[in-house]
Design an enzyme around this catalytic site. Structure first.
Site, PDB file in Angstrom:
ATOM      1  N   LYS B 199       0.846  -1.189   0.000  1.00  0.00           N
ATOM      2  CA  LYS B 199       0.000   0.000   0.000  1.00  0.00           C
ATOM      3  C   LYS B 199       0.884   1.243   0.000  1.00  0.00           C
ATOM      4  O   LYS B 199       1.564   1.535   0.969  1.00  0.00           O
ATOM      5  CB  LYS B 199      -0.914   0.029   1.217  1.00  0.00           C
ATOM      6  CG  LYS B 199      -1.852   1.241   1.195  1.00  0.00           C
ATOM      7  CD  LYS B 199      -2.490   1.451   2.535  1.00  0.00           C
ATOM      8  CE  LYS B 199      -2.630   2.867   3.000  1.00  0.00           C
ATOM      9  NZ  LYS B 199      -1.867   3.929   2.501  1.00  0.00           N
ATOM     10  N   GLU B 273       9.599   0.089  10.920  1.00  0.00           N
ATOM     11  CA  GLU B 273      10.607   1.154  10.835  1.00  0.00           C
ATOM     12  C   GLU B 273       9.858   2.437  11.149  1.00  0.00           C
ATOM     13  O   GLU B 273       9.065   2.909  10.361  1.00  0.00           O
ATOM     14  CB  GLU B 273      11.228   1.168   9.443  1.00  0.00           C
ATOM     15  CG  GLU B 273      12.616   1.790   9.433  1.00  0.00           C
ATOM     16  CD  GLU B 273      12.560   3.264   9.145  1.00  0.00           C
ATOM     17  OE1 GLU B 273      12.344   4.032  10.114  1.00  0.00           O
ATOM     18  OE2 GLU B 273      12.700   3.647   7.992  1.00  0.00           O
ATOM     19  N   CYS B 307      12.721  10.101   8.672  1.00  0.00           N
ATOM     20  CA  CYS B 307      12.593   9.554  10.016  1.00  0.00           C
ATOM     21  C   CYS B 307      13.914   9.596  10.762  1.00  0.00           C
ATOM     22  O   CYS B 307      13.954   9.703  11.969  1.00  0.00           O
ATOM     23  CB  CYS B 307      12.059   8.137   9.962  1.00  0.00           C
ATOM     24  SG  CYS B 307      12.863   7.147   8.709  1.00  0.00           S
ATOM     25  N   GLU B 404       8.869  14.168  17.247  1.00  0.00           N
ATOM     26  CA  GLU B 404       9.300  14.166  15.859  1.00  0.00           C
ATOM     27  C   GLU B 404       8.467  15.190  15.090  1.00  0.00           C
ATOM     28  O   GLU B 404       7.241  15.098  15.053  1.00  0.00           O
ATOM     29  CB  GLU B 404       9.109  12.769  15.260  1.00  0.00           C
ATOM     30  CG  GLU B 404       9.724  12.638  13.899  1.00  0.00           C
ATOM     31  CD  GLU B 404       9.596  11.226  13.327  1.00  0.00           C
ATOM     32  OE1 GLU B 404       8.605  10.548  13.634  1.00  0.00           O
ATOM     33  OE2 GLU B 404      10.480  10.833  12.554  1.00  0.00           O
TER      34      GLU B 404
END
Lengths: 265, 494, 319
Positions: B199, B273, B307, B404
């Site tokens: 996806k 991840e 990331c 983040e």
């Protein structure tokens, strides 16, 4: 006149000491009164493991291997006690041999599990295995000694500290093993052993935010709730068998760190 | 102050210098956009059974580029079924050496179509063409090339084991490196003999849909790769589907935990991840000008949508002022604007939602008392933009130092000793990456030993390579992508 | 008298000649990471500039050029021809400006002075036992004095690489100071010969020594050694100049020399200059190209921009 023997009291093993459960409770297993650890004992064990982790992980691999070999020596010396606590001589010998086998891995892991990576650029790049930190282990119910050793040895050889929930039905072997641990030069707190009811202890360990991985090999079946709790801090969930023996059993308890550095004048 | 006085010249006095970089837009016409992109299932482009479509917006112009199918439960079921069918009737029985050749073909086609893919990536996602052209697309091709070679050598990767594929791998990827993340996922999965349902991210499906055409050109057997576009609900259907053997997810830690809970008690192999809040640590003996380049590359690369971005700069106090001066100066030379312009350094923020999240966190930084620096910067009128931002006077406890941001926002903190640097760097639940800048080799290795991070860049930052394992410690996820280690998540080692 | 023995610690006075400048401090020596430096240079080299800016850049490049001939076979005739070219590089297109300077060997400095008189083009002469610098310092000083007397506006000296590479930095520094003393009004360009220094760290160190000792310009190369000027090594020197400016406010010039042969390279150097030191440095007062064949390529490019046709060398005078 017959002599009245001095009996052993089966206690917990936390931070290198043999305390009773803070709850004061015991339960009867294998015709012994065994300490029934509470969630607070589990918390103390995690604390002890966290404190021991940098000490154990900070030793040289050579040193860790020697200490694990020393553990095998201590087990051999106590083999008659251990035999009484499990299925017998065969299981003890296999367990001792397994500890020796894993002891020899300590200073080979980085070579077998690590790599140097030929990246397409002027950089030196390598990957090394590192311990995760604190590992919770639910020891398999059986075999009493063999199952325990098969899970604990690979968990600690790479530098992790462990909190082990012993077999609920056969906890005595774990306590006998703790006595070998206590005399093996393994830093206090590197392995902590809790006896008690797994259903009482496991959720506290699975949800503990300072536990990095959990081995559910001994959680026969119904581990959905434990896995959900493990998600709280993205714990590594390990599952294997009570008699596995391979370097991949160790690698399941290791992280990999990749390091880059430019090559230039 | 010049030591040279102006010379008299017979030529007329030169006009003041105009120094303009040309708008050097990459031609858009290399990408033939379709009006609608269906799902790629069983080797065919199919209409969604939901009958629903959603618009894909260009973040740099806010124009609707095309429509894409919203896959529902039945669509996901169809894709998993096609993958299962392909796995059992052909792919798992194919000789590994032949499997390898399909992957080599894909790698080659990606190289041949690289210009088209680079433009598509920048158009759909907003990243500068310089990056999609020089980083994303070449690395994606390299990934297929690398794993192609592993397909028939797996037994050498795991001595004394018989590696077996898992079956159907479900894969969910983010929007920051659309084609590259697809390659990170699909290449090792196929090399190991699995089939795939992937996806793509909601906002960046374009290169995945071009990849469907790449599969067609490579004559990859139908059903080996299936692509289901959609939003979070599509992903949830895929996670919940009982026909998957493996789930690989790259995205936020929050969603990663949801997935972990969802899969509890199921026999589905999982790799995650997730997010990060990397420390980039600069010692006072570092090569400063290059450290500045590394800091800039660490946080402003791909608009900070990375990331492993070096979002927390830890500077040794003894070098704080000169370093900050250099950094601010360098920030002022960053060119923000049209992603398709070859001179652009910082492109568009990927989506409106992301832009709002960045704005919210930046506002919190100002509220909490951090000092903000933003260079003067002309932004295009339309599109989603955020000026490269730097915060000083940041305390470890501020949200901008903890959460983040996933945007071009750097928090600067200081430290005095290596011990303090380690303490601050590790003071986070994340553990994806870290940077160390010092000329002293022994100090680098001392730091490397202590940093809790899956990737440590020493005297460099944000480097990637198919041979190099990548992945996190702690709440940044588990499992590795890249290198020999990247095979393990897709194999059963009997 | 206190009860000292003769062995009580006592530091000697500083070595004569190696006195650090007082006032604003110089930047720390620091170091350079080669991979990142080269990558930065490569990234900047990919920048494309506007057509109008490019024409301006090329005209600027002409004005920044030190048109050079440094051959054993150089004669007064050769130098005279070069001087004509320097004053009027493109006889067909009078809008093309003169170059900055003509750079020759000491024995030809007088010829150049005569030919360039009144043109605004300056005379640059190499000195100090160019290119090796392997002569006694007295000879270097005498040579410098001679070229200044012959009318050199600019002196291009070489550093003593033998001294530098054997760690005798004070000697390198001292020589520059003494050459500078006899330069008088002439400007001093200090050639580091980066191709012989081995590392960017050394380039950085040598740049700082030269600047501390009084260099007006720092120059990459003699043109006699490969590699001569490269984009990364020039960037490395620009970063030193930027640091010196930040610390002291002093603006030092930079001259890449050797190996710059085509217009595209010249524009790349100007992009790196602009991005590193900014608009202020985009002047012949602070930036020079040491080159010989570059000039004609720039002229061809300028003609191409004017006519829209690709050019042939046959239409441009060789000197």
């Amino acid at each position: 006149m017959t002599r009245v023997s001095v009996r052993k009291t089966y206690k917990l093993y936390i931070g290198g000491a043999f305390p009773r459960s803070e709850s004061g409770r015991t339960f009867e297993a294998e015709s012994q009164n065994v300490a029934r650890a509470s969630r607070k004992d589990a918390r103390d064990a995690v604390r002890a493991a966290r404190a021991a982790f940098p000490v154990w992980a900070g030793m040289t691999a050579y040193n860790r291997g020697q200490i694990l070999y020393r553990l095998a020596e201590m087990m051999e010396a106590r083999s008659s006690d251990l035999e009484r606590a499990c299925s017998g001589r065969g299981e003890v010998e296999a367990a001792i041999d397994r500890v020796v086998w894993y002891a020899g891995w300590a200073d080979k892991l980085a070579q077998v599990l690590g790599s140097s990576n030929p990246v397409a650029g002027p950089y030196f790049d390598f990957t090394v295995p590192e311990p995760m930190g604190v590992v919770a282990v639910l020891a398999p119910g059986e075999p009493p000694l063999g199952g325990l050793i098969s899970r604990v040895a690979p968990a600690i050889v790479g530098g992790n500290a462990a909190v082990v929930v012993a077999s609920e039905t056969h906890p005595v072997a774990a306590i006998e093993f703790a006595e070998a641990l206590a005399t093996s030069d393994l830093p206090a707190g590197t392995v902590n052993i809790l006896t008690g009811f797994r259903d009482e202890l496991a959720p506290w360990l699975a949800g503990h935010m300072d536990v990095n991985a959990i081995d559910l090999t001994g959680a026969d079946g119904g581990s959905t709730e434990l896995e959900q709790l493990a998600a709280e801090n993205v714990k590594r969930v390990v599952r294997s068998s009570a008699d596995a023996q391979s370097p991949w059993e160790i690698s399941a308890f290791l992280e990999l760190k990749t390091v880059w550095h430019p090559i230039g004048l | 102050m010049a030591q040279v006085e102006k010379r008299e010249s017979s030529a007329p006095a030169p006009a003041p210098l105009e120094w303009e970089y040309a708008p050097a837009p990459e031609a858009r016409d290399v990408v033939q956009l379709e009006e609608r992109y269906g799902l790629f299932v069983g080797g065919e482009i199919v209409q969604p059974q939901t009958g629903e479509w959603f618009a894909s917006i260009s973040p740099s112009t806010e124009e609707t580029l095309f429509e894409v199918a919203l896959a529902g439960e039945a669509d996901v079921d169809g894709a998993v079924g096609a993958a299962r069918d392909a796995y059992e009737n052909g792919w798992s029985g194919l000789a590994p050496s032949e499997r390898a050749k399909y992957l080599f073909r894909i790698a080659r086609i990606l190289q041949e179509r690289s210009r088209e893919l680079a433009v598509a990536e920048s158009l759909d996602g907003g990243k500068p063409i310089r990056e999609s052209r020089d980083v994303d697309i070449p690395l994606a091709a390299a990934h297929f090339f690398y794993y192609a070679g592993w397909a028939d050598k797996l037994e050498y990767a795991f001595p004394n084991r018989t590696p077996e594929p898992l079956g159907v791998a479900a894969q969910i990827i983010p929007w920051n490196f659309p084609l590259l993340m697809l390659a990170w996922k699909i290449a090792p999965a196929l090399a190991c003999g699995n089939t795939v349902v992937l996806k793509p991210a909601e906002t960046t499906p374009l290169t995945a849909m071009i990849f469907a055409d790449v599969c067609r050109q490579a004559e990859l057997p139908p059903g080996v790769v299936n692509l289901v576009t959609g939003d979070g609900t599509t992903g949830a259907h895929l996670v919940r589907h009982d026909g998957i053997d493996k789930l690989a997810f790259t995205g936020s830690t929050e969603v990663g935990k949801l997935i972990m809970r969802e899969l509890a008690g199921r026999d589905v192999r999982l790799t995650l991840e997730l997010g990060g809040k990397a420390a980039n640590i600069v010692f006072d003996d570092a090569a400063l000008d290059q450290a500045v380049e590394g800091i800039v590359n660490g946080i402003y690369f791909n608009q900070g949508h990375v990331c492993c971005a070096g979002s927390r700069l830890l500077v040794q106090e003894s070098i704080y002022e000169p370093l900050l001066e250099k950094l601010k100066r360098r920030l002022s030379t960053l060119r923000v604007g049209d992603p398709l312009d070859k001179n652009t350094d910082v492109g568009a923020i990927n989506s409106k939602a992301q832009l709002e999240k960045i704005r919210e966190l930046v506002a919190s930084g100002e509220d909490e008392g951090a000092e903000i620096f933003q260079p003067e910067c002309e932004l295009p009128e339309r599109g989603y933009w955020f000026v490269p931002t730097l915060f000083t006077n940041v305390a470890q406890s501020y949200r901008i130092a903890q959460e983040e941001i996933f945007g071009p926002v750097l928090s600067v903190l200081t430290f005095r000793t290596p011990e303090e640097a380690i303490e601050k760097a590790n003071n986070t639940p994340y553990g994806l990456s870290a940077g160390v800048w010092t000329e002293k080799g022994s100090r680098i290795l001392w730091m490397v030993e202590r940093l809790r991070a899956g990737v440590v860049w020493a005297n460099t930052f944000n480097r990637f390579d198919p041979t190099s394992p990548f992945g996190g410690y702690r709440e940044s996820g588990f499992g590795r992508e890249g290198g020999r280690h990247g095979l393990e998540p897709y194999l059963r080692l009997e | 008298m206190p009860d000292y023995t003769r062995r009580v610690a006592k530091a000697p006075a500083l070595v004569g000649g190696f006195v650090l400048p007082s006032g604003p401090r110089l930047p720390r020596v620091g170091s350079v990471d080669a991979v990142a430096l080269e990558e930065r240079a490569a990234t900047l080299a990919k920048r494309s500039i506007k057509r109008e800016s490019k024409v301006q850049a090329l005209r600027l490049a002409v004005r920044m050029m030190d048109l050079t001939t440094l051959e054993g076979q150089d004669t007064p005739g050769k130098v005279a021809a070069l001087c004509s070219k320097a004053i009027r590089p493109d006889p067909v297109d009078r809008s093309v400006p003169s170059v900055a300077a003509v750079c020759v060997y000491p024995s030809l400095a007088g010829v150049a002075k005569e030919r360039l008189a009144g043109s605004g083009v300056r005379v640059a002469s190499v000195a100090t036992a160019f290119p090796s610098g392997q002569s006694p310092v007295e000879i270097k000083i005498a040579e410098t004095r001679a070229v200044v007397e012959l009318g050199a506006d600019e002196v291009d000296m070489v550093i003593d690489r033998g001294a530098f590479l054997s760690g005798r930095y004070a000697k390198v520094y001292d020589e520059i100071v003494r050459v500078k003393e006899v330069c008088g009004d002439a400007h001093l360009k200090v050639i580091l010969e980066t191709g012989e220094l081995g590392t960017y760290d050394n380039v950085r160190r040598a740049s700082l020594i030269a600047i501390a000792a009084g260099a007006d310009f720092i120059k990459t190369s003699t043109g006699k050694i490969n590699p001569a000027a490269t984009l990364p090594v020039t960037l490395c020197m620009m970063e030193v100049v930027r640091d010196v400016y930040a610390e002291t406010g002093r603006m030092v010039g930079i001259k890449p020399a050797g190996g710059i042969r085509v217009s595209k390279q010249a524009v790349q150097y100007l992009v790196v200059l602009y991005e590193t030191l900014g608009r202020e440095w985009m002047t012949p007062d602070l930036f020079r190209f040491g080159a010989s064949s570059l000039l004609n390529d720039v002229l061809m490019q300028l003609r191409k921009e004017k006519t829209g046709l690709y050019q042939s060398g046959d239409y441009f005078t060789i000197d």
